[in-house]
Scaffold this motif. Structure first.
Motif, PDB file in Angstrom:
ATOM      1  N   ALA A  64       0.834  -1.202   0.000  1.00 33.82           N
ATOM      2  CA  ALA A  64       0.000   0.000   0.000  1.00 33.82           C
ATOM      3  C   ALA A  64       0.871   1.256   0.000  1.00 33.82           C
ATOM      4  CB  ALA A  64      -0.924  -0.007   1.216  1.00 33.82           C
ATOM      5  N   LYS A  65       1.994   1.216   0.698  1.00 36.25           N
ATOM      6  CA  LYS A  65       2.916   2.359   0.687  1.00 36.25           C
ATOM      7  C   LYS A  65       3.465   2.609  -0.711  1.00 36.25           C
ATOM      8  CE  LYS A  65       5.872   3.229   3.995  1.00 36.25           C
ATOM      9  NZ  LYS A  65       6.951   3.077   5.000  1.00 36.25           N
ATOM     10  N   ALA A  66       3.572   1.538  -1.505  1.00 32.54           N
ATOM     11  CA  ALA A  66       4.069   1.666  -2.880  1.00 32.54           C
ATOM     12  C   ALA A  66       2.973   2.097  -3.848  1.00 32.54           C
ATOM     13  CB  ALA A  66       4.666   0.336  -3.328  1.00 32.54           C
ATOM     14  N   GLY A  67       1.771   2.352  -3.327  1.00 34.13           N
ATOM     15  CA  GLY A  67       0.684   2.853  -4.178  1.00 34.13           C
ATOM     16  C   GLY A  67      -0.225   1.783  -4.732  1.00 34.13           C
ATOM     17  N   ILE A  68      -0.098   0.548  -4.257  1.00 34.19           N
ATOM     18  CA  ILE A  68      -0.903  -0.566  -4.767  1.00 34.19           C
ATOM     19  C   ILE A  68      -2.189  -0.697  -3.956  1.00 34.19           C
ATOM     20  CG2 ILE A  68      -0.939  -3.075  -5.123  1.00 34.19           C
ATOM     21  CD1 ILE A  68       2.137  -2.944  -5.324  1.00 34.19           C
ATOM     22  N   GLN A  69      -3.302  -0.958  -4.640  1.00 35.72           N
ATOM     23  CA  GLN A  69      -4.557  -1.261  -3.960  1.00 35.72           C
ATOM     24  C   GLN A  69      -4.468  -2.685  -3.402  1.00 35.72           C
ATOM     25  OE1 GLN A  69      -7.173   0.880  -3.469  1.00 35.72           O
ATOM     26  NE2 GLN A  69      -5.950   2.466  -4.508  1.00 35.72           N
ATOM     27  N   VAL A  70      -4.808  -2.858  -2.117  1.00 36.01           N
ATOM     28  CA  VAL A  70      -4.604  -4.141  -1.441  1.00 36.01           C
ATOM     29  C   VAL A  70      -5.918  -4.660  -0.846  1.00 36.01           C
ATOM     30  CG1 VAL A  70      -3.374  -5.366   0.396  1.00 36.01           C
ATOM     31  CG2 VAL A  70      -2.221  -3.518  -0.874  1.00 36.01           C
ATOM     32  N   VAL A  71      -6.179  -5.936  -1.099  1.00 39.70           N
ATOM     33  CA  VAL A  71      -7.280  -6.634  -0.421  1.00 39.70           C
ATOM     34  C   VAL A  71      -6.644  -7.546   0.623  1.00 39.70           C
ATOM     35  CG1 VAL A  71      -9.206  -8.234  -0.665  1.00 39.70           C
ATOM     36  CG2 VAL A  71      -8.730  -6.566  -2.479  1.00 39.70           C
ATOM     37  N   LEU A  72      -6.873  -7.250   1.902  1.00 45.97           N
ATOM     38  CA  LEU A  72      -6.296  -8.018   3.004  1.00 45.97           C
ATOM     39  C   LEU A  72      -7.362  -8.963   3.548  1.00 45.97           C
ATOM     40  CD1 LEU A  72      -3.891  -8.520   4.908  1.00 45.97           C
ATOM     41  CD2 LEU A  72      -4.728  -6.630   6.325  1.00 45.97           C
ATOM     42  N   LEU A  73      -7.214 -10.244   3.246  1.00 41.12           N
ATOM     43  CA  LEU A  73      -8.259 -11.225   3.540  1.00 41.12           C
ATOM     44  C   LEU A  73      -7.841 -12.180   4.649  1.00 41.12           C
ATOM     45  CD1 LEU A  73     -10.488 -13.081   1.030  1.00 41.12           C
ATOM     46  CD2 LEU A  73      -9.154 -14.438   2.637  1.00 41.12           C
ATOM     47  N   ASP A  74      -8.760 -12.446   5.562  1.00 37.57           N
ATOM     48  CA  ASP A  74      -8.528 -13.479   6.581  1.00 37.57           C
ATOM     49  C   ASP A  74      -9.812 -14.269   6.763  1.00 37.57           C
ATOM     50  OD1 ASP A  74      -7.506 -14.935   8.916  1.00 37.57           O
ATOM     51  OD2 ASP A  74      -5.987 -13.368   8.977  1.00 37.57           O
ATOM     52  N   SER A  75      -9.762 -15.276   7.632  1.00 36.18           N
ATOM     53  CA  SER A  75     -10.910 -16.175   7.796  1.00 36.18           C
ATOM     54  C   SER A  75     -12.122 -15.466   8.387  1.00 36.18           C
ATOM     55  CB  SER A  75     -10.524 -17.361   8.683  1.00 36.18           C
ATOM     56  OG  SER A  75     -10.006 -16.904   9.920  1.00 36.18           O
ATOM     57  N   THR A  76     -11.882 -14.400   9.144  1.00 41.20           N
ATOM     58  CA  THR A  76     -12.985 -13.590   9.678  1.00 41.20           C
ATOM     59  C   THR A  76     -12.671 -12.119   9.427  1.00 41.20           C
ATOM     60  OG1 THR A  76     -12.022 -13.268  11.887  1.00 41.20           O
ATOM     61  CG2 THR A  76     -13.352 -15.270  11.531  1.00 41.20           C
ATOM     62  N   LEU A  77     -13.716 -11.307   9.344  1.00 44.52           N
ATOM     63  CA  LEU A  77     -13.529  -9.873   9.156  1.00 44.52           C
ATOM     64  C   LEU A  77     -12.786  -9.281  10.351  1.00 44.52           C
ATOM     65  CD1 LEU A  77     -14.015  -7.333   7.497  1.00 44.52           C
ATOM     66  CD2 LEU A  77     -16.254  -7.111   8.606  1.00 44.52           C
TER      67      LEU A  77
END
Length: 719
Positions: A338-351
């Protein structure tokens, strides 16, 4: 014919010397530039019509970056001795001395970065005007490559700003920005880059003196010099002790710099310059400078520019990244991306777990804000690029996936299948596994050619290395995309072949295991830990085992059994220690509150007093040199085995990976440079000696013995 120096005369009779080394993105001091500058200085000195000179750069935003490291790195391999190295230094030093004693005033119009020899050239000028651009910095970073400023830096800077002020620049390689450079007195004036020549001209028109302060009668170093100076006890006595403690005798440059400053500032400038050149020659002719320059600057620079990237594959850029697992590692990957300007989806087993990972990123950014390292706007932008979720549908449109879930094959297989059902057919899937073979994990993928290992190191925000692991079916296009991503987030990549433990984890395991085996050998725990640190490792193997946890080490051993890994690759050496610490003593590591060390609530740590009762210490202890050799040799030997087996194909990647990824001492140049520096035969002989003394794990292979007998190096000799 192109030249490195342009010579012009203005209407005032001032020579304008513009440095513009051809085919270089930045000016460096080359033999051609030195020769042309010598001719120009002599012309200026001899021509009565030339009233003075201005030296500037033809490259926007940069003056001179220093010496050409690609030239200096060859000295050791060419067999250049201390005397020859001293002559090389003194030739440039004499040129700069000629500038300041020519009888003509010289001004430096420093239009940007001026480092090393670039700053030394400026210091030889009688007036220095620096660009007031915040990106412009000046400094003497030679200590970082195992050298010292060899063209007057250790003599002019202390005479200019005093010894206490100069030592941080000399001993730490500190670089200063324009405002600080002006405050310290390194430069006389600041001006916009396009007005620097005018500022220098203004000074020359004022008919200035062409004599440096240190050449005037009764000159004294600001604040004093020698043992009787008020600062001497702090700068030289305490400074020498602190330097020795920090370097452990492995890095000779800091002590040489202190000697240069102490000795040189008590005598006339010309004598001081000869003292400086003498010490420079000793450093240049040594292996440490060669090792540091080759691995940490030339080879790392090539790796950062993706020198090993497959040819003919179009450049790529990750727009949207999916990170599977929001634990410490996954959150770290999301953060740097994200610091490099990339859109990130951070996924785990629960919200909840995903949001916890994002909250950790926010907390880290808040600390940077408190230290003045960032702004709230930048934090908001970074966090705005991270979407925390438990819904796989949110991964739609991702260019790249980095999987960072728990090291269980069945868990990784499940998230792989669920992810590939959503992401585009063109997406690349990268696993952050540190131990499980990529080819095996790729069996859960519908597109194994697009499956690759992308192994980060913890903490991701600080560790510069990424280990790229090729599976049996990984395509060149997938490798290229992975390398492009690593460059995008400004990390340094190495490429290795698939194997249990790959390269870094396999070699790192020998460090921990050797320390644990030393406990079984009855070696004093403090000798184990201090021996490693005195060899140059950042921490000892027992402390490292606590950090990674012995619970994790034990689970790796069990996984190796389950995978029927060949006996010679199983980590049996330290297992009796690990099993006892985990199962019997319930001290698996720092995260659990107790391991080889105790971790008091108030902070800090200290070796557990009960360790000697569990692993009795023998009356007769090995020497410190023996302990150091065991650590350095076992890791270098395991690297050689990886090279022999094709796990790693490049000594460059091996060395970079060993230093940046697993803390092998930088002074060695890396594990394979360590073997080359010892000499192939001497190293093989040391392995055989250690095998006789401590066990067959040190036994060199026939392949390694043959290299020793023939003297075959991992790196070709320069020259």
């Amino acid at each position: 014919m192109t030249t490195a120096l342009k010579f012009d005369l203005d209407r005032n009779g001032f020579a304008i010397l513009t440095i513009d080394v051809p085919e270089r993105p930045m000016n460096v001091i080359t033999p051609e530039l030195t020769a042309e500058l010598t001719q120009a200085v002599e012309r200026i000195a001899a021509d009565a019509a030339i009233k003075g000179a201005i030296i500037t750069s033809g490259k926007p935003g940069a003056f001179v970056a220093g010496a050409d490291l690609k030239d200096l790195v060859t000295a050791f391999d060419k067999g250049i001795d201390a005397v020859e190295g001293s002559k090389a230094s003194f030739e440039l030093s004499a040129l700069f001395r000629r500038i300041e004693t020519s009888g003509k005033p010289f001004a430096a119009a420093i239009n940007g970065l001026a480092l090393g020899g670039g700053l030394e050239l400026c210091l030889a000028c009688h007036f220095r005007a620096l660009s007031d651009d915040p990106k412009a910095v000046v400094g003497l970073p030679e200590v970082n490559v195992g050298l010292l400023p060899g063209a007057g830096g250790t003599q002019r800077l202390p005479r200019l700003i005093g010894i206490p002020n100069s030592l941080p620049l000399l001993l730490q390689g500190k670089q200063v920005k324009p405002a600080e450079a002006l405050k310290l007195g390194i430069v006389h004036a600041l001006a916009p880059a396009d007005q620097l020549v005018a500022k220098a001209t203004e000074w020359l028109l004022a008919t200035p003196s062409a004599e440096q302060p240190w050449d005037k009668k009764n000159f004294r170093v600001p604040g004093g010099a020698g043992p009787m100076a008020a600062h001497a006890s702090q700068t030289f006595v305490a400074g020498n002790a602190l330097t020795s403690a920090n370097t452990n005798g492995n890095y000779p440059a800091p002590n040489a710099i202190l000697s240069c400053v102490f000795e040189g500032t008590q005598v006339p400038m010309d004598t001081g310059l000869r003292i400086e050149s003498k010490y420079f020659g000793k450093l240049l002719s040594g292996a440490v400078a060669r090792n540091l320059i080759r691995t940490m600057f030339i080879n790392k620079g090539a790796a950062d520019k993706l020198a090993g990237r497959p040819k003919g594959v179009a450049k790529s850029k990750v727009q949207k990244l999916g990170v599977l697992g929001a634990g410490m590692m996954g959150a770290g990957v999301a953060h740097v991306s994200a610091k490099a300007g990339i859109q990130v989806v951070l996924l785990d087993s629960t919200l909840e777990q995903a949001e916890k990972g994002k909250a950790g990123i926010a907390a880290m950014q808040a600390k940077d804000l408190a230290k003045g390292k960032t702004t709230q706007d930048k934090i908001d932008a970074i966090l705005g690029r991270i979407k925390a979720t438990a819904d796989y549908a949110d991964l739609e449109g991702c260019d790249l996936i980095v999987e960072a879930v728990f090291e269980k094959r069945e868990i990784k297989a499940d998230v792989t299948a669920r992810t590939e059902a959503v992401i585009p057919e063109t997406a690349t899937f990268g696993s952050n596994t540190s131990t499980l073979p990529i080819t095996g994990l790729a069996k859960a993928s519908r597109r194994p050619k697009q499956f690759i290992g992308i192994h980060f190191f913890s903490p991701v925000e600080k560790m510069p290395l990424v280990e790229i692991i090729l599976g049996e079916q990984t395509s060149d296009e997938t490798l290229a995309k992975a390398l492009d991503y690593v460059a995008q987030i400004k990390k340094t990549p190495i490429v290795v072949r698939d194997f249990p433990g790959f390269y870094t984890s396999r070699v790192f395991g020998t460090f921990c295991s050797e320390g644990q085996k030393m406990l079984l050998d009855g070696i004093e725990p403090t000798l184990i830990e201090n021996g490693a640190k005195l060899a140059g490792f950042p921490v000892g193997p027992l402390a490292v085992s606590d950090e990674v946890t012995m619970f994790l080490q034990q689970s790796i051993y069990k996984q190796q059994e389950a995978d029927n890994l060949p006996e010679k690759y199983r980590g049996k050496l330290g297992r009796p220690v690990v099993d006892r610490m985990v199962d019997e003593l319930k001290r698996p590591g720092r995260r659990f509150g107790a391991g080889f060390y105790d971790y008091p609530e108030g902070g800090g740590k200290k070796l557990w007093k009960g360790l000697k009762d569990v692993f009795p210490v023998k009356a007769e202890q090995p020497t410190l040199a023996e302990v150091k050799s065991r650590f350095l040799t076992i890791m270098a030997l395991e690297t050689a085995r990886c090279f022999e087996e094709g796990v790693i194909a490049s000594p460059i990647d091996a060395d970079i990976g060993s230093i940046l990824g697993i803390g092998y001492p930088a002074w060695t140049g890396g594990t394979l440079s360590y073997i080359d520096t010892q000499g192939p035969k001497a190293f093989a002989d040391e392995c055989a000696r250690l095998a006789a003394a401590w066990g067959p794990r040190f036994e060199p292979s026939e392949w390694l013995k043959a290299r020793g007998a023939s003297g075959e190096l991992f790196y070709k000799k320069a020259g």
